[in-house]
Design an enzyme around this catalytic site. Structure first.
Site, short mmCIF file in Angstrom:
data_model
loop_
_atom_site.label_atom_id
_atom_site.label_comp_id
_atom_site.label_asym_id
_atom_site.label_seq_id
_atom_site.Cartn_x
_atom_site.Cartn_y
_atom_site.Cartn_z
N ARG A 1 28.38 -2.79 -7.32
CA ARG A 1 27.95 -4.10 -6.85
C ARG A 1 26.98 -4.76 -7.81
NH1 ARG A 1 29.79 0.14 -5.21
NH2 ARG A 1 27.75 0.95 -4.69
N CYS B 1 24.83 -0.08 2.17
CA CYS B 1 24.56 -0.46 0.78
C CYS B 1 23.94 -1.84 0.86
CB CYS B 1 25.84 -0.49 -0.05
SG CYS B 1 25.62 -1.24 -1.68
N THR C 1 22.80 -3.82 -1.54
CA THR C 1 23.29 -4.75 -2.54
C THR C 1 24.59 -5.40 -2.09
OG1 THR C 1 22.31 -3.33 -4.24
CG2 THR C 1 23.81 -5.04 -5.00
N THR D 1 17.70 -2.59 -6.30
CA THR D 1 18.44 -2.68 -7.55
C THR D 1 18.19 -4.02 -8.23
OG1 THR D 1 20.41 -3.63 -6.51
CG2 THR D 1 20.30 -1.21 -6.65
N CYS E 1 17.16 -0.33 -1.09
CA CYS E 1 18.40 0.23 -1.63
C CYS E 1 18.64 1.54 -0.89
CB CYS E 1 18.28 0.48 -3.13
SG CYS E 1 19.70 1.39 -3.83
#
Length: 238
Positions: free
Chosen positions: A47, A82, A84, A124, A193
């Protein structure tokens, strides 16, 4: 009610999410736990690489395909462990015919109810560049603090070189990022994250951290009609 999980982003984070949901559920026997269908697809394109323009491979189409498979299994809602990937929330929601729990929004709600004003964010590069947390939290009246360039590289090292690579986490790097955010005035440090959830499992971090994946697990239990254990009703309570 049944929970669908688009997993494998990464695999250890998905395993951790399953454990969180199980531990948070107030159940006295196997039959009282939440029914889940977990589709672990670690081959979904990265991603962060796509968001930053480092890869032409979009993760959206394979995630939608998995979401539709889960919908055919009659899941009530879907969780994506997740953070992201929440950058693609609108596209996923338009392509998948069952509700997707918005982990970023729910995290903001958990912070807001605890009267926090300043939040340090560890996530991230893709999450930070996309501003999915900053925009959501700032719209709720919160100030979001970010690591400097050197410490942000530490965060990425922890996520990609340690957790995703199956190596031990470099604790001192994590602690240095935490110290900087605290010195900047952060009242809580948001682990934005799902790989960072593994850090919390390895080390005793105390109550100054909020794990976004814990919020997602908490909301998954509630949305699917199960009862939370009392200690998980407020994830920022002392």
């Amino acid at each position: 009610m049944k929970l669908g999980v688009i997993g494998g982003l990464g695999p250890l984070a998905t395993a951790c999410f399953l454990e969180m949901v199980t531990k948070m559920t107030d159940a006295s026997c196997d039959q009282e736990h939440l029914e889940m269908i977990i589709y672990s697809a670690p081959g979904i394109p990265d991603r962060t690489a796509y968001i930053l323009g480092r890869s032409p491979d979009s993760p959206v189409k394979p995630m939608i395909e998995i979401g539709r498979k889960l919908a055919r299994e009659q899941v009530s809602c879907i969780a994506v462990p997740c953070m992201t990937a929440h950058y693609f929330y609108r596209e996923l929601s338009e392509g998948i015919p069952v509700p997707i729990i918005h982990g970023v929004y729910e995290t903001g709600m958990e912070i807001q109810k605890n009267h926090i004003e300043k939040v340090g964010l560890m996530a991230t590069d893709g999450t930070i560049r996309s501003r999915i947390f900053q925009d959501q939290l700032e719209n709720m009246g919160l100030e979001v603090l970010l690591p400097d360039e050197r410490r942000q590289k530490y965060v990425m090292d922890i996520i990609y070189q340690d957790v995703k690579a199956g190596r031990p986490v470099e604790e001192e790097k994590f602690r240095e990022v935490s110290r900087q955010l605290t010195d900047m005035g952060a009242q809580v440090i948001l682990l934005g994250c799902t790989e960072l959830s593994l850090v919390k499992r390895q080390y005793s971090l105390g109550t100054d951290y909020l794990d976004a994946m814990e919020v997602l697990a908490q909301r998954s239990v509630v949305r699917c009609g199960k009862k939370l254990k009392k200690e998980y009703e407020n994830l920022l309570a002392d």
